[in-house]
Design a protein around this motif. Structure first.
Motif, PDB file in Angstrom:
ATOM      1  N   UNK A  33       0.822  -1.220   0.000  1.00 49.62           N
ATOM      2  CA  UNK A  33       0.000   0.000   0.000  1.00 49.62           C
ATOM      3  C   UNK A  33       0.856   1.271   0.000  1.00 49.62           C
ATOM      4  N   UNK A  34       0.253   2.361  -0.456  1.00 54.27           N
ATOM      5  CA  UNK A  34       0.932   3.643  -0.536  1.00 54.27           C
ATOM      6  C   UNK A  34       1.336   4.153   0.843  1.00 54.27           C
ATOM      7  N   UNK A  35       0.564   3.857   1.847  1.00 54.45           N
ATOM      8  CA  UNK A  35       0.857   4.361   3.198  1.00 54.45           C
ATOM      9  C   UNK A  35       2.192   3.824   3.719  1.00 54.45           C
ATOM     10  N   UNK A  36       2.577   2.629   3.338  1.00 56.83           N
ATOM     11  CA  UNK A  36       3.871   2.088   3.789  1.00 56.83           C
ATOM     12  C   UNK A  36       5.026   2.849   3.155  1.00 56.83           C
ATOM     13  N   UNK A  37       4.892   3.179   1.866  1.00 55.51           N
ATOM     14  CA  UNK A  37       5.917   3.981   1.201  1.00 55.51           C
ATOM     15  C   UNK A  37       6.041   5.356   1.862  1.00 55.51           C
ATOM     16  N   UNK A  38       4.899   5.951   2.168  1.00 55.62           N
ATOM     17  CA  UNK A  38       4.920   7.276   2.790  1.00 55.62           C
ATOM     18  C   UNK A  38       5.470   7.222   4.207  1.00 55.62           C
ATOM     19  N   UNK A  39       5.184   6.148   4.931  1.00 54.27           N
ATOM     20  CA  UNK A  39       5.718   5.999   6.280  1.00 54.27           C
ATOM     21  C   UNK A  39       7.237   5.835   6.240  1.00 54.27           C
ATOM     22  N   UNK A  85      12.219  12.106  -0.341  1.00 56.55           N
ATOM     23  CA  UNK A  85      11.254  12.780  -1.212  1.00 56.55           C
ATOM     24  C   UNK A  85      11.105  12.022  -2.527  1.00 56.55           C
ATOM     25  N   UNK A  86      12.200  11.506  -3.059  1.00 55.33           N
ATOM     26  CA  UNK A  86      12.134  10.697  -4.281  1.00 55.33           C
ATOM     27  C   UNK A  86      11.291   9.453  -4.071  1.00 55.33           C
ATOM     28  N   UNK A  87      11.428   8.826  -2.909  1.00 56.55           N
ATOM     29  CA  UNK A  87      10.624   7.636  -2.613  1.00 56.55           C
ATOM     30  C   UNK A  87       9.145   7.982  -2.569  1.00 56.55           C
ATOM     31  N   UNK A  88       8.812   9.115  -1.966  1.00 58.66           N
ATOM     32  CA  UNK A  88       7.414   9.544  -1.933  1.00 58.66           C
ATOM     33  C   UNK A  88       6.893   9.843  -3.332  1.00 58.66           C
ATOM     34  N   UNK A 108       1.071   4.896  -7.516  1.00 63.79           N
ATOM     35  CA  UNK A 108      -0.315   4.814  -7.044  1.00 63.79           C
ATOM     36  C   UNK A 108      -1.282   5.436  -8.036  1.00 63.79           C
ATOM     37  N   UNK A 109      -0.882   6.570  -8.607  1.00 68.23           N
ATOM     38  CA  UNK A 109      -1.746   7.253  -9.568  1.00 68.23           C
ATOM     39  C   UNK A 109      -1.702   6.569 -10.925  1.00 68.23           C
ATOM     40  N   UNK A 110      -0.564   5.960 -11.251  1.00 70.35           N
ATOM     41  CA  UNK A 110      -0.418   5.317 -12.551  1.00 70.35           C
ATOM     42  C   UNK A 110       0.120   6.259 -13.609  1.00 70.35           C
ATOM     43  N   UNK A 111       0.852   7.274 -13.177  1.00 69.91           N
ATOM     44  CA  UNK A 111       1.399   8.271 -14.076  1.00 69.91           C
ATOM     45  C   UNK A 111       2.921   8.259 -13.954  1.00 69.91           C
ATOM     46  N   UNK A 112       3.616   8.462 -15.063  1.00 69.19           N
ATOM     47  CA  UNK A 112       5.073   8.402 -15.060  1.00 69.19           C
ATOM     48  C   UNK A 112       5.737   9.749 -14.821  1.00 69.19           C
TER      49      UNK A 112
END
Length: 100
Positions: free
Chosen positions: A3-9, A42-45, A52-56
């Motif tokens: 999930x995205x929340x783990x990346x943000x954490x 910041x790069x990881x976020x 998550x959005x599906x955009x490059x």
């Protein structure tokens, strides 16, 4: 899928470690490493949001941030080496270039 929340954490944790390193440490080289840690968080976020959005576009922005970070490190390291040659220290507290 993670999930995205783990990346943000993880990104928040890395950024916090970088901020603490900049505030606590007094060695110029360690401070540069902590700034790089903050940029990489910041790069990881950005990569997490982009995936998550599906955009490059976020991933392309990460490459731009990496290029700017590499330029920042090269200029910063050159400044630190020049200061070390004159003052024989890289401790931030002992470098007072604006004093007479």
């Amino acid at each position: 899928m993670i999930p995205l929340s783990w990346y943000l954490l993880l990104s928040l944790t890395l950024f916090t470690i970088g901020v603490l390193g900049v505030l606590i440490r007094r060695n110029a080289i360690v401070i540069f490493m902590c700034i790089e840690l903050m940029l990489n968080s910041v790069n990881l976020a950005l990569v997490g949001f982009s995936s998550y959005i599906g955009n490059e576009i976020g991933q392309m922005l990460v490459f731009f941030v990496m290029v700017v970070a590499a330029a920042e490190v090269s200029v910063g390291l050159a400044i630190v080496i020049a200061i070390f040659r004159n003052r024989l220290t890289v401790n931030i507290d002992e470098i007072n270039l604006l004093k007479w």
